[in-house]
Design a protein around this motif. Structure first.
Motif, PDB file in Angstrom:
ATOM      1  N   VAL A 284       0.852  -1.186   0.000  1.00 46.77           N
ATOM      2  CA  VAL A 284       0.000   0.000   0.000  1.00 46.77           C
ATOM      3  C   VAL A 284       0.892   1.242   0.000  1.00 46.77           C
ATOM      4  O   VAL A 284       2.063   1.179   0.379  1.00 46.77           O
ATOM      5  CB  VAL A 284      -0.933   0.055   1.239  1.00 46.77           C
ATOM      6  N   LEU A 285       0.336   2.360  -0.414  1.00 47.38           N
ATOM      7  CA  LEU A 285       1.027   3.637  -0.315  1.00 47.38           C
ATOM      8  C   LEU A 285       0.805   4.190   1.084  1.00 47.38           C
ATOM      9  O   LEU A 285      -0.328   4.443   1.489  1.00 47.38           O
ATOM     10  CB  LEU A 285       0.502   4.623  -1.360  1.00 47.38           C
ATOM     11  N   TYR A 286       1.894   4.380   1.812  1.00 45.91           N
ATOM     12  CA  TYR A 286       1.822   4.886   3.188  1.00 45.91           C
ATOM     13  C   TYR A 286       2.053   6.393   3.162  1.00 45.91           C
ATOM     14  O   TYR A 286       3.175   6.868   2.944  1.00 45.91           O
ATOM     15  CB  TYR A 286       2.866   4.175   4.034  1.00 45.91           C
ATOM     16  N   GLY A 321      -4.169   6.201  -0.672  1.00 42.89           N
ATOM     17  CA  GLY A 321      -3.146   5.833   0.282  1.00 42.89           C
ATOM     18  C   GLY A 321      -3.741   5.589   1.662  1.00 42.89           C
ATOM     19  O   GLY A 321      -4.941   5.726   1.882  1.00 42.89           O
ATOM     20  N   THR A 322      -2.877   5.240   2.604  1.00 44.01           N
ATOM     21  CA  THR A 322      -3.338   4.903   3.943  1.00 44.01           C
ATOM     22  C   THR A 322      -2.435   5.535   4.984  1.00 44.01           C
ATOM     23  O   THR A 322      -1.272   5.845   4.717  1.00 44.01           O
ATOM     24  CB  THR A 322      -3.363   3.377   4.142  1.00 44.01           C
ATOM     25  N   GLN A 323      -2.987   5.703   6.174  1.00 46.08           N
ATOM     26  CA  GLN A 323      -2.205   6.137   7.334  1.00 46.08           C
ATOM     27  C   GLN A 323      -2.003   4.983   8.313  1.00 46.08           C
ATOM     28  O   GLN A 323      -1.422   5.168   9.371  1.00 46.08           O
ATOM     29  CB  GLN A 323      -2.916   7.288   8.067  1.00 46.08           C
ATOM     30  N   GLY A 324      -2.545   3.804   7.976  1.00 42.05           N
ATOM     31  CA  GLY A 324      -2.446   2.666   8.884  1.00 42.05           C
ATOM     32  C   GLY A 324      -3.213   2.902  10.171  1.00 42.05           C
ATOM     33  O   GLY A 324      -2.785   2.492  11.257  1.00 42.05           O
ATOM     34  N   THR A 325      -4.360   3.542  10.061  1.00 46.68           N
ATOM     35  CA  THR A 325      -5.151   3.921  11.230  1.00 46.68           C
ATOM     36  C   THR A 325      -5.775   2.694  11.884  1.00 46.68           C
ATOM     37  O   THR A 325      -6.339   1.839  11.204  1.00 46.68           O
ATOM     38  CB  THR A 325      -6.244   4.916  10.813  1.00 46.68           C
ATOM     39  N   SER A 326      -5.685   2.613  13.212  1.00 51.11           N
ATOM     40  CA  SER A 326      -6.216   1.439  13.902  1.00 51.11           C
ATOM     41  C   SER A 326      -6.639   1.802  15.320  1.00 51.11           C
ATOM     42  O   SER A 326      -6.223   2.825  15.866  1.00 51.11           O
ATOM     43  CB  SER A 326      -5.167   0.313  13.949  1.00 51.11           C
ATOM     44  N   GLY A 327      -7.479   0.957  15.901  1.00 46.87           N
ATOM     45  CA  GLY A 327      -7.980   1.192  17.252  1.00 46.87           C
ATOM     46  C   GLY A 327      -8.006  -0.097  18.050  1.00 46.87           C
ATOM     47  O   GLY A 327      -7.972  -1.202  17.500  1.00 46.87           O
ATOM     48  N   LEU A 328      -8.076   0.050  19.376  1.00 48.43           N
ATOM     49  CA  LEU A 328      -8.000  -1.103  20.255  1.00 48.43           C
ATOM     50  C   LEU A 328      -8.646  -0.762  21.593  1.00 48.43           C
ATOM     51  O   LEU A 328      -8.514   0.363  22.076  1.00 48.43           O
ATOM     52  CB  LEU A 328      -6.525  -1.454  20.482  1.00 48.43           C
ATOM     53  N   LYS A 329      -9.353  -1.746  22.164  1.00 47.21           N
ATOM     54  CA  LYS A 329      -9.881  -1.590  23.516  1.00 47.21           C
ATOM     55  C   LYS A 329      -9.360  -2.723  24.384  1.00 47.21           C
ATOM     56  O   LYS A 329      -9.588  -3.899  24.104  1.00 47.21           O
ATOM     57  CB  LYS A 329     -11.412  -1.606  23.534  1.00 47.21           C
ATOM     58  N   ALA A 336      -6.235   4.451  20.121  1.00 46.06           N
ATOM     59  CA  ALA A 336      -6.212   4.495  18.656  1.00 46.06           C
ATOM     60  C   ALA A 336      -4.948   5.195  18.209  1.00 46.06           C
ATOM     61  O   ALA A 336      -4.375   6.012  18.944  1.00 46.06           O
ATOM     62  CB  ALA A 336      -7.449   5.199  18.112  1.00 46.06           C
ATOM     63  N   SER A 337      -4.514   4.878  16.999  1.00 46.05           N
ATOM     64  CA  SER A 337      -3.319   5.517  16.455  1.00 46.05           C
ATOM     65  C   SER A 337      -3.450   5.650  14.946  1.00 46.05           C
ATOM     66  O   SER A 337      -4.205   4.908  14.302  1.00 46.05           O
ATOM     67  CB  SER A 337      -2.055   4.723  16.808  1.00 46.05           C
ATOM     68  N   THR A 338      -2.706   6.587  14.400  1.00 47.57           N
ATOM     69  CA  THR A 338      -2.666   6.777  12.953  1.00 47.57           C
ATOM     70  C   THR A 338      -1.288   7.292  12.577  1.00 47.57           C
ATOM     71  O   THR A 338      -0.663   8.047  13.343  1.00 47.57           O
ATOM     72  CB  THR A 338      -3.750   7.749  12.470  1.00 47.57           C
ATOM     73  N   GLY A 339      -0.806   6.888  11.443  1.00 54.76           N
ATOM     74  CA  GLY A 339       0.469   7.394  10.957  1.00 54.76           C
ATOM     75  C   GLY A 339       1.659   6.975  11.799  1.00 54.76           C
ATOM     76  O   GLY A 339       1.651   5.947  12.486  1.00 54.76           O
ATOM     77  N   LEU A 340       2.706   7.789  11.771  1.00 53.79           N
ATOM     78  CA  LEU A 340       3.964   7.479  12.421  1.00 53.79           C
ATOM     79  C   LEU A 340       3.929   7.737  13.922  1.00 53.79           C
ATOM     80  O   LEU A 340       3.431   8.766  14.368  1.00 53.79           O
ATOM     81  CB  LEU A 340       5.086   8.327  11.815  1.00 53.79           C
ATOM     82  N   THR A 341       4.466   6.803  14.680  1.00 54.10           N
ATOM     83  CA  THR A 341       4.784   7.084  16.071  1.00 54.10           C
ATOM     84  C   THR A 341       6.104   7.860  16.102  1.00 54.10           C
ATOM     85  O   THR A 341       6.816   7.954  15.091  1.00 54.10           O
ATOM     86  CB  THR A 341       4.950   5.789  16.879  1.00 54.10           C
ATOM     87  N   ARG A 383       6.383  21.089   9.216  1.00 62.73           N
ATOM     88  CA  ARG A 383       5.339  21.107  10.242  1.00 62.73           C
ATOM     89  C   ARG A 383       4.094  20.324   9.817  1.00 62.73           C
ATOM     90  O   ARG A 383       3.024  20.435  10.397  1.00 62.73           O
ATOM     91  CB  ARG A 383       4.980  22.548  10.640  1.00 62.73           C
ATOM     92  N   ARG A 384       4.266  19.480   8.780  1.00 60.22           N
ATOM     93  CA  ARG A 384       3.164  18.636   8.316  1.00 60.22           C
ATOM     94  C   ARG A 384       2.885  17.543   9.332  1.00 60.22           C
ATOM     95  O   ARG A 384       3.801  16.931   9.885  1.00 60.22           O
ATOM     96  CB  ARG A 384       3.522  18.016   6.954  1.00 60.22           C
ATOM     97  N   LEU A 385       1.609  17.273   9.584  1.00 57.90           N
ATOM     98  CA  LEU A 385       1.210  16.216  10.501  1.00 57.90           C
ATOM     99  C   LEU A 385       1.620  14.850   9.960  1.00 57.90           C
ATOM    100  O   LEU A 385       1.414  14.553   8.781  1.00 57.90           O
ATOM    101  CB  LEU A 385      -0.306  16.249  10.724  1.00 57.90           C
ATOM    102  N   LEU A 386       2.172  13.998  10.838  1.00 62.51           N
ATOM    103  CA  LEU A 386       2.652  12.686  10.420  1.00 62.51           C
ATOM    104  C   LEU A 386       2.041  11.534  11.198  1.00 62.51           C
ATOM    105  O   LEU A 386       2.024  10.402  10.715  1.00 62.51           O
ATOM    106  CB  LEU A 386       4.180  12.619  10.560  1.00 62.51           C
TER     107      LEU A 386
END
Length: 453
Positions: A284-286, A321-329, A336-341, A383-386
């Motif tokens: 995928v395009l990240y 493209g994708t940000q690899g967004t995911s969630g967890l309980k 939840a998280s998205t993009g780069l840590t 300063r772009r969000l990552l």
């Protein structure tokens, strides 16, 4: 037009249903080696833990539903070989043993992924299980009934969810991972640490920073897990190490990443004409890095499958493209998280800054006002969000979907400070906590001219 589909996964089901609607005159033939389709594997832990009582709800399609769309679904049929030059398939009926040849005009490859199984001594012992499909989930439930101690190998999303499910069912649980903390691909330490603390409070043994070297057994069943730091006595082992793409059929015929993931363009076309691919078998395009990567997620799969159908005959809709967004309980934690840590950004050698806020998500005068921790990662120069991560006892995970959109649209941390969000005391504060993260990151203003009163 004859369309052949290999694999009825998330991506496959999405591609098939949309293809049937868009091209009603097409002949569509689906080959699936299993006896079921469209199983939501992300629900396995809920099924194992007893939250989901009826597993049939984890299937969102069936051969009968596809038949109603005019699709020919051949269950328990394995594809032995694909000739993309001659547009031919060699097929085996797993029930009868019969082999035959089929042809296609357009080929859709949605063969998904399979769990990584390490080549270790004792790996073939009974009670060492995989966790991927419906049959796996039933086996896990059956074997877990008599198990007193269960060991989960792999501290990604599936492994962590299973650990919680087993503990809530009264089992002794050990979690092993070669990394020194859990969920290290998705969360920075200040977030994953909170989940680790909850696990320890529940009596779960954390064998982190340890590598499994072998398994030992008694009477053909696993009884010990041997790591580079010791041994763990156990009754049952679940392997959740990760996944690799199922792409051997096309090896040497289309472009792939080093791990075997099929490379597709923004229209889901492979390097071979009339061969399309989608889902966990693909790259995928990240967006945060602009690189082509392997990120197997159900959300990526259903989007890509839909795009295959829309671009099968004519290029109409490109992949965003994708940000690899995911969630967890996990227990009381909504994450939840998205993009780069921050850690992943450093691994990519990207110069970043990060801002973390700890706030109450709504006014403290409300009956409850749970705390929220939000971390936002952004490019130091542009300063772009990552990337971003959030954790709270209140379910605030949808805020990460908002930040995913921001990243996809290449917004900056400064713009986040002033995005228009509504205010209502039931839900938030006049400054939404997303705004607060942006405000905290704003650079100071240099005033060169003295102010006169």
């Amino acid at each position: 037009m004859k369309i052949a589909v290999i694999g009825c996964t998330h991506a496959g089901t999405s591609a098939i249903v949309n293809t049937a609607h868009l091209y009603p005159d097409a002949e569509i033939v689906v080959y699936e080696r299993n006896d079921n389709i469209s199983f939501l594997s992300c629900g396995i832990a809920l099924y194992v833990g007893g939250v989901v009582k009826d597993p049939h709800g984890l299937f969102y399609s069936s051969p009968q539903k596809l038949d109603e769309l005019g699709v020919t679904t051949r269950m328990r049929h394995d594809i032995l070989a694909v000739d993309t030059d001659r547009k031919k398939l060699q097929v085996k009926n797993l029930d009868t043993g019969e082999t035959f040849e089929d042809t296609y005009d357009k080929l859709i490859v949605t063969t998904g992924s399979w769990p990584i199984v390490p080549k270790l001594d004792g790996i073939d012992l009974d009670n060492i299980l995989l966790c991927k499909n419906y049959n796996h989930s039933n086996t896990i439930i059956e074997k877990a009934k008599d198990a007193k101690h269960i060991t989960v190998v792999g501290a990604g999303y599936i492994g962590v969810e299973l650990v919680e499910a087993f503990e809530m069912n009264g089992k002794q649980v050990t979690l092993i991972d070669s990394a020194d903390r859990i969920l290290n691909k998705y969360l920075d330490p200040e977030f994953s640490g909170k989940i680790e603390d909850s696990f320890r409070e529940k009596g779960i043994e954390m064998a982190l920073g340890q590598t499994v070297k072998a398994f030992e057994g008694t009477d053909g069943k696993v009884s010990k897990v041997i790591t580079d730091q010791g041994e763990i006595v156990t009754d049952l082992v679940i392997l959740c190490i990760g996944f690799r793409p199922n792409t051997e059929l096309l090896k040497g015929q289309v472009d792939m990443l080093p791990n075997g993931a099929i490379v597709v363009d923004s229209y889901m076309q492979t390097s071979k004409e009339d061969v399309f691919a989608a889902g966990d078998c693909c790259s995928v395009l990240y967006n945060p890095t602009g690189k082509t990567m392997y990120i197997p997620l159900a959300t990526n799969a259903v989007r890509m499958g839909t795009l295959v159908a829309r671009n099968l005959v004519k290029r109409t809709t490109p992949y965003m493209g994708t940000q690899g967004t995911s969630g967890l309980k996990i227990y009381e934690h909504n994450i939840a998280s998205t993009g780069l840590t921050e850690g992943a950004a450093k691994d990519e050698e990207i110069a970043i800054e990060a801002v973390t806020i700890h706030d109450h998500y709504r006014p403290e005068f409300m009956p409850t006002a749970e705390e929220v921790t939000l971390k936002v990662v952004y490019d130091r120069d542009t300063r772009r969000l990552l990337g971003a991560q959030v954790i709270s006892r209140a379910d605030l995970t949808q805020s990460i979907n908002t930040l995913s959109v921001c990243i996809q649209n290449r917004m900056t941390i400064d713009q986040l400070a002033f995005v228009d969000f509504f205010f209502q005391p039931h839900y938030n504060k006049p400054w939404n906590y997303l705004n607060s993260a942006g405000l905290q990151a704003l650079p100071p203003i240099e005033v060169n001219t003295p102010m006169h009163v």
